[in-house]
Design a protein around this motif. Structure first.
Motif, PDB file in Angstrom:
ATOM      1  N   GLN A 123       0.831  -1.208   0.000  1.00 25.36           N
ATOM      2  CA  GLN A 123       0.000   0.000   0.000  1.00 25.36           C
ATOM      3  C   GLN A 123       0.864   1.256   0.000  1.00 25.36           C
ATOM      4  O   GLN A 123       0.556   2.220  -0.694  1.00 25.36           O
ATOM      5  N   ARG A 124       1.957   1.239   0.762  1.00 27.64           N
ATOM      6  CA  ARG A 124       2.869   2.387   0.762  1.00 27.64           C
ATOM      7  C   ARG A 124       3.434   2.621  -0.632  1.00 27.64           C
ATOM      8  O   ARG A 124       3.568   3.762  -1.076  1.00 27.64           O
ATOM      9  N   CYS A 125       3.764   1.546  -1.319  1.00 25.97           N
ATOM     10  CA  CYS A 125       4.280   1.678  -2.686  1.00 25.97           C
ATOM     11  C   CYS A 125       3.195   2.219  -3.615  1.00 25.97           C
ATOM     12  O   CYS A 125       3.471   3.077  -4.461  1.00 25.97           O
ATOM     13  N   ASN A 175       0.799   4.137  -2.821  1.00 25.04           N
ATOM     14  CA  ASN A 175       0.628   5.558  -2.521  1.00 25.04           C
ATOM     15  C   ASN A 175       1.641   6.410  -3.283  1.00 25.04           C
ATOM     16  O   ASN A 175       1.405   7.585  -3.528  1.00 25.04           O
ATOM     17  N   SER A 176       2.774   5.802  -3.645  1.00 25.28           N
ATOM     18  CA  SER A 176       3.799   6.495  -4.432  1.00 25.28           C
ATOM     19  C   SER A 176       3.716   6.122  -5.907  1.00 25.28           C
ATOM     20  O   SER A 176       4.678   6.301  -6.651  1.00 25.28           O
TER      21      SER A 176
END
Length: 127
Positions: free
Chosen positions: A78-80, A82-83
């Motif tokens: 999910q963090r990836c 988001n980017s």
């Protein structure tokens, strides 16, 4: 090893991978931008046949994870996302392995000793 240093090692690994992808796109764009117009191509040029390299063998494996660790994979993905970087579970694991390789022996041993030990194998089926 603290979580903060583990996070920074993983982030550094992900940033390096992202930079490599950007470099590949820049190289491809520069190569595509240098094509001569169709009418100006040389007649006596011989097309270069690239040597087909053998693909690296991919190994399929399975392993047991506590549910908290499995949720960490989802959180990293999910963090990836988001980017604007789509990464699959296998790539998350591989990035983590690269980050582990960058650790000092002492930090790696500490991390291994502090991991929760889980029972391996598949659960027995109850009839």
């Amino acid at each position: 090893m603290t979580r903060k240093s583990m996070r920074s090692a993983l982030n550094a690994s992900l940033e390096a991978e992202d930079e490599a992808v950007r470099n590949r796109f820049e190289k491809a764009e520069s190569l595509l931008g240098e094509k001569p117009p169709v009418g100006e191509q040389l007649v006596d040029t011989v097309p270069v046949v690239k040597e087909q390299s053998k693909k690296e063998r991919v190994i399929r494996d399975s392993f047991t994870l506590p549910s908290r660790d499995y949720e960490l994979i989802t959180a990293v993905r999910q963090r990836c996302l988001n980017s604007a970087v789509n990464i699959n579970k296998s790539e998350v694991i591989r990035a983590g392995l690269y980050a582990l390789m960058e650790m000092s022996e002492e930090d790696l041993i500490d991390l291994g000793n502090n991991l929760e030990k889980v029972k391996t194998g598949r659960p027995t089926e109850k009839l």
